[in-house]
Design a protein around this motif. Structure first.
Motif, short mmCIF file in Angstrom:
data_model
loop_
_atom_site.label_atom_id
_atom_site.label_comp_id
_atom_site.label_asym_id
_atom_site.label_seq_id
_atom_site.Cartn_x
_atom_site.Cartn_y
_atom_site.Cartn_z
N PRO A 174 0.82 -1.21 0.00
CA PRO A 174 0.00 0.00 0.00
C PRO A 174 0.86 1.26 0.00
N VAL A 175 0.27 2.36 -0.42
CA VAL A 175 0.99 3.64 -0.46
C VAL A 175 1.61 3.95 0.89
N SER A 176 0.95 3.58 1.95
CA SER A 176 1.44 3.88 3.30
C SER A 176 2.76 3.16 3.62
N ARG A 177 3.13 2.14 2.81
CA ARG A 177 4.36 1.38 3.08
C ARG A 177 5.39 1.47 1.95
N ILE A 178 5.27 2.50 1.11
CA ILE A 178 6.20 2.55 -0.03
C ILE A 178 7.62 2.93 0.35
N ASP A 179 7.80 3.59 1.49
CA ASP A 179 9.18 3.92 1.89
C ASP A 179 10.00 2.66 2.10
N GLU A 180 9.37 1.63 2.63
CA GLU A 180 10.03 0.33 2.80
C GLU A 180 10.47 -0.21 1.43
N PHE A 181 9.57 -0.13 0.45
CA PHE A 181 9.89 -0.59 -0.89
C PHE A 181 11.04 0.22 -1.48
N PHE A 182 10.99 1.55 -1.33
CA PHE A 182 12.05 2.40 -1.89
C PHE A 182 13.41 2.04 -1.31
N THR A 183 13.46 1.72 -0.03
CA THR A 183 14.72 1.33 0.61
C THR A 183 15.26 0.06 -0.03
N ILE A 184 14.40 -0.93 -0.21
CA ILE A 184 14.80 -2.20 -0.81
C ILE A 184 15.18 -2.00 -2.27
N GLN A 185 14.38 -1.21 -3.00
CA GLN A 185 14.65 -0.94 -4.41
C GLN A 185 16.01 -0.26 -4.59
N TYR A 186 16.28 0.75 -3.78
CA TYR A 186 17.53 1.49 -3.90
C TYR A 186 18.72 0.56 -3.67
N GLN A 187 18.65 -0.26 -2.65
CA GLN A 187 19.75 -1.19 -2.37
C GLN A 187 19.94 -2.17 -3.52
N TYR A 188 18.84 -2.64 -4.09
CA TYR A 188 18.91 -3.53 -5.25
C TYR A 188 19.62 -2.83 -6.42
N LEU A 189 19.23 -1.59 -6.71
CA LEU A 189 19.82 -0.85 -7.82
C LEU A 189 21.33 -0.62 -7.62
N ILE A 190 21.72 -0.42 -6.37
CA ILE A 190 23.15 -0.26 -6.05
C ILE A 190 23.87 -1.61 -6.19
N ASP A 191 23.33 -2.64 -5.53
CA ASP A 191 23.98 -3.96 -5.52
C ASP A 191 24.14 -4.54 -6.92
N GLU A 192 23.17 -4.30 -7.79
CA GLU A 192 23.22 -4.86 -9.14
C GLU A 192 24.03 -3.99 -10.10
N GLY A 193 24.50 -2.83 -9.64
CA GLY A 193 25.28 -1.94 -10.49
C GLY A 193 24.46 -1.22 -11.53
N ILE A 194 23.16 -1.09 -11.29
CA ILE A 194 22.28 -0.43 -12.26
C ILE A 194 22.43 1.09 -12.18
N LEU A 195 22.57 1.61 -10.97
CA LEU A 195 22.83 3.04 -10.82
C LEU A 195 24.32 3.25 -10.98
N GLU A 196 24.68 3.97 -12.01
CA GLU A 196 26.10 4.05 -12.38
C GLU A 196 26.81 5.30 -11.88
N ASN A 197 26.06 6.34 -11.51
CA ASN A 197 26.74 7.56 -11.10
C ASN A 197 25.95 8.25 -9.98
N ASP A 198 26.57 9.25 -9.39
CA ASP A 198 25.95 9.95 -8.26
C ASP A 198 24.65 10.63 -8.64
N GLU A 199 24.55 11.12 -9.87
CA GLU A 199 23.32 11.78 -10.32
C GLU A 199 22.14 10.80 -10.32
N GLU A 200 22.37 9.61 -10.84
CA GLU A 200 21.32 8.59 -10.83
C GLU A 200 20.96 8.18 -9.41
N LYS A 201 21.96 8.01 -8.57
CA LYS A 201 21.71 7.65 -7.17
C LYS A 201 20.89 8.72 -6.47
N GLU A 202 21.26 9.96 -6.69
CA GLU A 202 20.53 11.08 -6.07
C GLU A 202 19.08 11.12 -6.55
#
Length: 157
Positions: free
Chosen positions: A8-36
């Motif tokens: 639910p919308v009320s729990r999306i911050d949890e998803f964003f945390t997991i998504q961000y870590q996934y994007l970092i771990d998989e090397g999908i976010l390649e630079n600071d601009e994308e990470k930001e």
């Protein structure tokens, strides 16, 4: 058996945390601009706003097996248009990869989205070989590139 757990919308911050870590771990976010960007309130509010409409609503889901979350996805089915289900994110958590888990998660997602009006599927896929191989193994074929030059794949019935 794999099942879908809506976030639910009320729990999306949890998803964003997991998504961000996934994007970092998989090397999908390649630079600071994308990470930001992926950590920015603008991105998060834009995604949140897509979860509000009744029709053509963005869904965030977890894949769960035996009560344990094993993966996640984001998708939007354009029921008001042609029934395209656009997959924004799809991944199996590293601990649970292998032995066809990704395929079973997609089968579960397909069943879930078809009940909601999905007629075909599209995804923009980064250029990692294992990601391309996975989507092609599910019957996706190349379908041009998006506005950022990222390859698009499509799977029609």
């Amino acid at each position: 058996m794999i099942r879908i757990e809506e976030i639910p919308v009320s729990r999306i911050d949890e998803f964003f945390t997991i998504q961000y870590q996934y994007l970092i771990d998989e090397g999908i976010l390649e630079n600071d601009e994308e990470k930001e960007y992926f950590r920015s309130p603008e991105y998060r509010e834009a995604i949140k706003s897509l979860m509000i409409p009744e029709i053509d609503r963005l869904h965030m889901v977890y894949f769960a097996r035996d009560g344990v979350r094993i993966g996640a996805a984001q998708f939007l089915t354009y029921r008001s248009e042609d029934g395209k289900c656009f997959i924004l994110d799809f991944w199996v958590f590293p601990t649970y990869r292998g032995k066809g888990t990704g395929h079973r998660c997609f089968e579960c997602l397909e069943e879930y989205t078809r009940a909601d009006g999905a007629l075909y599927y599209a995804i923009n896929c980064d250029e990692r070989e294992n990601a391309i191989r996975f989507w092609k193994s599910l019957g996706f074929v190349e379908n041009g590139v998006d506005e950022h030059g990222v390859p698009l794949y499509i799977r029609k019935p």
